[in-house]
Design a protein around this motif. Sequence first.
Motif, mmCIF file in Angstrom:
data_model
loop_
_atom_site.group_PDB
_atom_site.id
_atom_site.type_symbol
_atom_site.label_atom_id
_atom_site.label_comp_id
_atom_site.label_asym_id
_atom_site.label_seq_id
_atom_site.Cartn_x
_atom_site.Cartn_y
_atom_site.Cartn_z
ATOM 1 N N GLY A 10 -4.436 -8.197 9.140
ATOM 2 C CA GLY A 10 -4.457 -6.778 8.794
ATOM 3 C C GLY A 10 -3.260 -6.018 9.338
ATOM 4 O O GLY A 10 -2.713 -5.150 8.670
ATOM 5 N N ARG A 11 -2.837 -6.332 10.541
ATOM 6 C CA ARG A 11 -1.670 -5.663 11.125
ATOM 7 C C ARG A 11 -0.399 -6.017 10.370
ATOM 8 O O ARG A 11 0.462 -5.178 10.160
ATOM 9 C CB ARG A 11 -1.506 -6.046 12.592
ATOM 10 N N THR A 12 -0.293 -7.256 9.954
ATOM 11 C CA THR A 12 0.880 -7.689 9.212
ATOM 12 C C THR A 12 0.945 -6.988 7.860
ATOM 13 O O THR A 12 1.996 -6.492 7.463
ATOM 14 C CB THR A 12 0.855 -9.216 9.022
ATOM 15 N N VAL A 13 -0.168 -6.948 7.156
ATOM 16 C CA VAL A 13 -0.211 -6.281 5.859
ATOM 17 C C VAL A 13 0.068 -4.788 6.020
ATOM 18 O O VAL A 13 0.844 -4.203 5.253
ATOM 19 C CB VAL A 13 -1.568 -6.519 5.158
ATOM 20 N N ALA A 14 -0.531 -4.173 7.021
ATOM 21 C CA ALA A 14 -0.307 -2.741 7.247
ATOM 22 C C ALA A 14 1.159 -2.455 7.526
ATOM 23 O O ALA A 14 1.701 -1.435 7.074
ATOM 24 C CB ALA A 14 -1.180 -2.248 8.402
ATOM 25 N N ARG A 15 1.825 -3.348 8.244
ATOM 26 C CA ARG A 15 3.250 -3.158 8.520
ATOM 27 C C ARG A 15 4.066 -3.189 7.237
ATOM 28 O O ARG A 15 4.937 -2.348 7.020
ATOM 29 C CB ARG A 15 3.741 -4.238 9.486
ATOM 30 N N TRP A 16 3.790 -4.144 6.361
ATOM 31 C CA TRP A 16 4.555 -4.240 5.118
ATOM 32 C C TRP A 16 4.219 -3.107 4.152
ATOM 33 O O TRP A 16 5.112 -2.574 3.493
ATOM 34 C CB TRP A 16 4.328 -5.597 4.459
ATOM 35 N N VAL A 17 2.946 -2.730 4.067
ATOM 36 C CA VAL A 17 2.567 -1.599 3.209
ATOM 37 C C VAL A 17 3.190 -0.316 3.737
ATOM 38 O O VAL A 17 3.716 0.499 2.968
ATOM 39 C CB VAL A 17 1.027 -1.478 3.107
ATOM 40 N N GLY A 18 3.168 -0.122 5.058
ATOM 41 C CA GLY A 18 3.792 1.065 5.654
ATOM 42 C C GLY A 18 5.288 1.104 5.426
ATOM 43 O O GLY A 18 5.861 2.159 5.139
ATOM 44 N N GLY A 19 5.940 -0.044 5.542
ATOM 45 C CA GLY A 19 7.380 -0.106 5.260
ATOM 46 C C GLY A 19 7.689 0.218 3.814
ATOM 47 O O GLY A 19 8.656 0.919 3.505
ATOM 48 N N GLY A 20 6.857 -0.283 2.913
ATOM 49 C CA GLY A 20 7.025 0.040 1.495
ATOM 50 C C GLY A 20 6.788 1.512 1.221
ATOM 51 O O GLY A 20 7.498 2.131 0.424
ATOM 52 N N GLY A 21 5.786 2.091 1.900
ATOM 53 C CA GLY A 21 5.527 3.521 1.749
ATOM 54 C C GLY A 21 6.695 4.354 2.223
ATOM 55 O O GLY A 21 7.101 5.329 1.573
ATOM 56 N N LEU A 22 7.263 3.968 3.344
ATOM 57 C CA LEU A 22 8.431 4.677 3.865
ATOM 58 C C LEU A 22 9.609 4.547 2.905
ATOM 59 O O LEU A 22 10.313 5.533 2.636
ATOM 60 C CB LEU A 22 8.807 4.124 5.242
ATOM 61 N N LEU A 23 9.803 3.372 2.350
ATOM 62 C CA LEU A 23 10.872 3.162 1.382
ATOM 63 C C LEU A 23 10.660 4.022 0.136
ATOM 64 O O LEU A 23 11.612 4.621 -0.390
ATOM 65 C CB LEU A 23 10.940 1.684 1.006
ATOM 66 N N GLY A 24 9.418 4.106 -0.334
ATOM 67 C CA GLY A 24 9.118 4.943 -1.494
ATOM 68 C C GLY A 24 9.400 6.410 -1.235
ATOM 69 O O GLY A 24 9.931 7.122 -2.093
ATOM 70 N N LEU A 25 9.053 6.879 -0.030
ATOM 71 C CA LEU A 25 9.336 8.279 0.314
ATOM 72 C C LEU A 25 10.832 8.542 0.435
ATOM 73 O O LEU A 25 11.320 9.606 0.027
ATOM 74 C CB LEU A 25 8.624 8.649 1.610
ATOM 75 N N VAL A 26 11.563 7.584 0.978
ATOM 76 C CA VAL A 26 13.015 7.745 1.102
ATOM 77 C C VAL A 26 13.664 7.813 -0.280
ATOM 78 O O VAL A 26 14.512 8.667 -0.534
ATOM 79 C CB VAL A 26 13.623 6.604 1.947
ATOM 80 N N VAL A 27 13.267 6.927 -1.178
ATOM 81 C CA VAL A 27 13.834 6.928 -2.528
ATOM 82 C C VAL A 27 13.512 8.241 -3.237
ATOM 83 O O VAL A 27 14.391 8.859 -3.839
ATOM 84 C CB VAL A 27 13.333 5.715 -3.342
ATOM 85 N N ALA A 28 12.267 8.687 -3.149
ATOM 86 C CA ALA A 28 11.896 9.961 -3.774
ATOM 87 C C ALA A 28 12.660 11.112 -3.132
ATOM 88 O O ALA A 28 13.114 12.030 -3.825
ATOM 89 C CB ALA A 28 10.394 10.190 -3.671
ATOM 90 N N GLY A 29 12.833 11.082 -1.804
ATOM 91 C CA GLY A 29 13.562 12.134 -1.112
ATOM 92 C C GLY A 29 15.035 12.183 -1.481
ATOM 93 O O GLY A 29 15.623 13.260 -1.596
ATOM 94 N N PHE A 91 6.822 -13.805 -1.379
ATOM 95 C CA PHE A 91 6.386 -13.017 -2.521
ATOM 96 C C PHE A 91 5.164 -12.172 -2.209
ATOM 97 O O PHE A 91 4.949 -11.120 -2.819
ATOM 98 C CB PHE A 91 6.185 -13.914 -3.743
ATOM 99 N N ALA A 92 4.360 -12.579 -1.239
ATOM 100 C CA ALA A 92 3.267 -11.718 -0.778
ATOM 101 C C ALA A 92 3.834 -10.475 -0.091
ATOM 102 O O ALA A 92 3.322 -9.370 -0.269
ATOM 103 C CB ALA A 92 2.347 -12.481 0.166
ATOM 104 N N VAL A 93 4.920 -10.650 0.656
ATOM 105 C CA VAL A 93 5.579 -9.501 1.288
ATOM 106 C C VAL A 93 6.083 -8.541 0.221
ATOM 107 O O VAL A 93 5.895 -7.325 0.323
ATOM 108 C CB VAL A 93 6.720 -9.966 2.217
ATOM 109 N N LEU A 94 6.722 -9.061 -0.826
ATOM 110 C CA LEU A 94 7.184 -8.185 -1.912
ATOM 111 C C LEU A 94 6.018 -7.432 -2.550
ATOM 112 O O LEU A 94 6.137 -6.249 -2.884
ATOM 113 C CB LEU A 94 7.912 -8.995 -2.986
ATOM 114 N N THR A 95 4.899 -8.108 -2.723
ATOM 115 C CA THR A 95 3.722 -7.471 -3.318
ATOM 116 C C THR A 95 3.217 -6.335 -2.440
ATOM 117 O O THR A 95 2.947 -5.230 -2.939
ATOM 118 C CB THR A 95 2.610 -8.516 -3.533
ATOM 119 N N TRP A 96 3.086 -6.559 -1.129
ATOM 120 C CA TRP A 96 2.590 -5.514 -0.232
ATOM 121 C C TRP A 96 3.572 -4.357 -0.107
ATOM 122 O O TRP A 96 3.158 -3.198 -0.049
ATOM 123 C CB TRP A 96 2.252 -6.092 1.135
#
Length: 115
Positions: A10-29, A91-96
């Motif tokens: 769960g911690r690993t998945v949360a880290r990758w999802v959080g990183g993706g969320g941050l990347l999405g916010l940066v791109v939108a910003g 590829f699981a990392v890319l998905t998360w």
Amino acid sequence: MIDRDLRPFGRTVARWVGGGGLLGLVVAGVLLPITGPQRATDTSFALGVLLFGFGVATWGGTVGFGDSMSTVQSHLGGESEWSREGARQAFAVLTWVGAGWTGAAVGASILLVGL
């Protein structure tokens, strides 16, 4: 050989999802002052879904054809360090990351554009 990650899943998945969320916010910003709120969040969403879809499709291909790729590689005497488990992890990392990016883009769209 790839060392297994011994931290809780769960911690690993949360880290990758959080990183993706941050990347999405940066791109939108970054796109916000150039294209406006709706186009910025739409573009960020599209890129996140593209990454998510690529991750899911290639992960599925790796699960389905991983043994075949390993057999071909050993038959040809390949020198690469490719492994079925390593490819599945990548590829699981890319998905998360894509899932986090997409979720952040949806949240940013709701905040900036509205429902």
